[in-house]
Design an enzyme around this catalytic site. Sequence first.
Site, short mmCIF file in Angstrom:
data_model
loop_
_atom_site.label_atom_id
_atom_site.label_comp_id
_atom_site.label_asym_id
_atom_site.label_seq_id
_atom_site.Cartn_x
_atom_site.Cartn_y
_atom_site.Cartn_z
N VAL A 56 0.83 -1.20 0.00
CA VAL A 56 0.00 0.00 0.00
C VAL A 56 0.87 1.25 0.00
O VAL A 56 0.40 2.33 -0.33
CB VAL A 56 -1.04 0.02 1.14
CG1 VAL A 56 -2.18 -0.89 0.83
CG2 VAL A 56 -0.40 -0.32 2.46
N ASP A 57 2.12 1.08 0.36
CA ASP A 57 2.98 2.25 0.24
C ASP A 57 3.34 2.50 -1.23
O ASP A 57 3.92 3.51 -1.57
CB ASP A 57 4.23 2.14 1.12
CG ASP A 57 4.69 0.71 1.28
OD1 ASP A 57 4.29 -0.12 0.45
OD2 ASP A 57 5.45 0.43 2.24
N ASP A 58 3.00 1.59 -2.08
CA ASP A 58 3.21 1.79 -3.51
C ASP A 58 1.91 2.20 -4.20
O ASP A 58 1.78 2.10 -5.41
CB ASP A 58 3.74 0.51 -4.16
CG ASP A 58 5.20 0.28 -3.80
OD1 ASP A 58 5.60 -0.88 -3.77
OD2 ASP A 58 5.91 1.27 -3.56
#
Length: 843
Positions: free
Chosen positions: A712-714
């Site tokens: 989710v950091d991407d």
Amino acid sequence: MIYNNHILLTYNNIYRAVDKCGRMIPVPYNSIVCAAAGGGAREPLFRNPSSSASVYLLQFNCNRRRINTNNRRNNNNNFMDSNNNMRTESYLRHVDSRKLMPNGAGHIPHLKAVILGEALASEEDDLVLPSKEFSDQANVHSPEQYMEMYKRSIEDPDGFWSEIASQFYWKQKWGEKVCDENFDVRDGKIKIEWFKGGITNVCYNCLDRNIEAGLGDKVALYWEGNEPGLDGSLTYSQLLNQVCQVANYLKDIGVKKGDAVIVYLPMINELPITMLACARIGAVHSVVFAGFSAESLAQRITDCKPKAVITCNAVRRGTKPILLKDIVDAAINDSAKDGVSVDVCLVYDNPVALKREDTKWTQGRDIWWQDVIPKYPSTCPVEWVDAEDPLFLLYTSGSTGKPKGVLHTAGGYMVYTATTFKYAFDYKPSDIYWCTADCGWITGHSYVTYGPLLNGATVLVYEGVIYFKTEIYCSLVDAKKFKAIISRRQKLSPGLSVIKAPNYPDAGRCWDIVDKYKVSIFYTAPTLVRSLMRDGEAVRYLYALMFTVYLCAIDLRINAFGFWIRYVTRYSRKSLRVLGSVGEPINPSAWRWFYNVVGDSRCPISDTWWQTETGGFMITPLPGAWAQKPGSATFPFFGIQPVIVDEKGVEIDGECSGYLCIKKSWPGAFRTLYGDHERYETTYFKPFAGYYFSGDGCRRDKDGYHWLTGRVDDVINVSGHRIGTAEVESALVSHPQCAEAAVVGVEHEVKGQGIYAFVTLVDSVPYSEDLRKDLILTVRKQIGAFAAPDKIHWAPGLPKTRSGKIMRRILRKIASRQLDELGDTSTLADPNVVKQLIEFSDS
Ligand code: WTA
């Protein structure tokens, strides 16, 4: 699926169909293979259920819209236009070379060859079933059997897991509680305990127990060197002897239960041997991937303060020797500055890479492995440990610069890795198993070493690097550009060899090894699949060879013999039974290539989703049980309760997308971050109280299949739309001329974030403005206009770690032109890729 009056077209790498008599027949690449208007051939074509994955249907078929000669003439569907031409915009993804439809199907005059997409744009409807023969012999052979076992694992986890645990050796059985956990930060400190009070030893269970069961003479480890022809093997008894010698040595230098040992070794048998030796005496190994820089190694030494460091003087990667001992020396010097000194450095002498006398040496600290280990007795008593005593530490990167020391304990990890290995790969005692991961990563811990050996399996350990990238082939068609690249690259790095084999010595090495050892289970990463996909089916053209010779820059072995040769299909691969994938979402086109080309449409693929933190597989197909969907990790493993939550941490039911969390613990879960329990709670248990937060996004489809959408950091937020980079990448690589793509977010004045895509093309395809537009169009079509990349950056290679992970951090910096903030590039498989990317920035 229904198969009425359809036209069948081959798709990208699909080249098998079944003829009227049920025989498999090859189908030419990129061609229309059959127009079954009115029947005839259509039945046999689909008699074998697995062939549905080999031949692709047009959209109208999936829409259940019938098409036949009449309705085409009448133009009562929007498949043909009024001139009886096929309309491509809504149904077909790509047009490549001119072909005519076969007799009886009518012409599609303006079409060249056709590669389909839209029928499969809904990947969710594409079910690939295991064959009946496979299911009949499988450990779990039906969805019903899976459901029954899964239900029990959730309703009675204690009973389910203790039954399995009882198959291992316990010096003393665990206490009253099989599992004791607090999974909710609101109720106090996070705690996970399994089989506490149980006394066991993982090494004993891997080796002694199997030998007692009669497997002493069975091969435990095959070893295949980087250099073809260099190989070896160890039976379970021989392995135990060697493990005991190392264990005795470690004890002799004062390593005790609970002490840390840093292992910085390449993929030689001594790596798993050292891990097992530590486990035998209750020491805590911390393997550092032997591709990490001195700085990273020093950081880890400083953090865990090891009693000893075990390394090797040098190793060859491809043709290049890497001086590991020099790196260790620098790291030990660095950590000494931070007050952590290392008293013993055991060095394995690897004469193939470096002579003993050329190895830098610190008297009193450094010791040659070969000088001491053979002198120790080959039996060693076991140090019995509690199930909750630490087994190993493995550092993994987090969102901050400081690596996290993921800690796994003995009992639960043992039970969980063994069980996941057995079921997810449908393991049978006759299997030969090859996992291409390095023991420096969690995959090498759980599924090169512990999981398979606990099952008494035969494991192949491969020394070579398999994640090489072809860098130059793609520009061979453009001689000017090629020359320019070479001269620029040589200016940047004088003496640089301008080309590397995609694999050493060629792209067929993997399949050569599969045939040599009769590998039956092959477990690898999507990145390898994609690289091999690019090279595997590529035919080397004469002009490419001419440029090659002309420029004197290329390993002639590859091209001379690669000429007209298909790197995959020239090998038999008959022994393969099950394939596996790990590390990142496998995009459907790579999945299909893996399935159809490598596995000959015969071997189910276990797309295993898990993490360093989870210890073992969490969401994975059980190959004989479920119909698979290319690109989906399918369903949870026994005992795992995945939930998808929204931003507020509220569980979402049914078809949905969100954050992937896990409810309740499982035996293989990590217990803490070494020395930083607070970070453990903050990173994993505080974002969504009551759950373990994986950091991954996930979509659940209408049939309950899980589709991992990436970290989710991407996630990129474009004009308020959340877009997983993996989704855009998957769309890009579905374009037949795109071999690989990596997408990052960049600041955008209007949209908040824009989409920046690095794209590697298939061999020999030249860069062009038209192709750029076509790629953008592909994404628009597959996801929506909002997901169209703002920038396509041509990338002859992508910056990857040696384990194959794309380093997005670097790509983000290149995309945002922060070139002076690229950071440490030393762990890249090829740091020169970065320079190349910068050169291509303005192209
Ligand atoms: C990703 C590797 C999709 C995911 C075992 C996870 C995957 C991270 C898959 C963990 C898969 C791993 N499909 N994504 N089959 N397997 N990942 O700790 O983002 O190196 O969070 O463990 O890899 O990486 P790690």
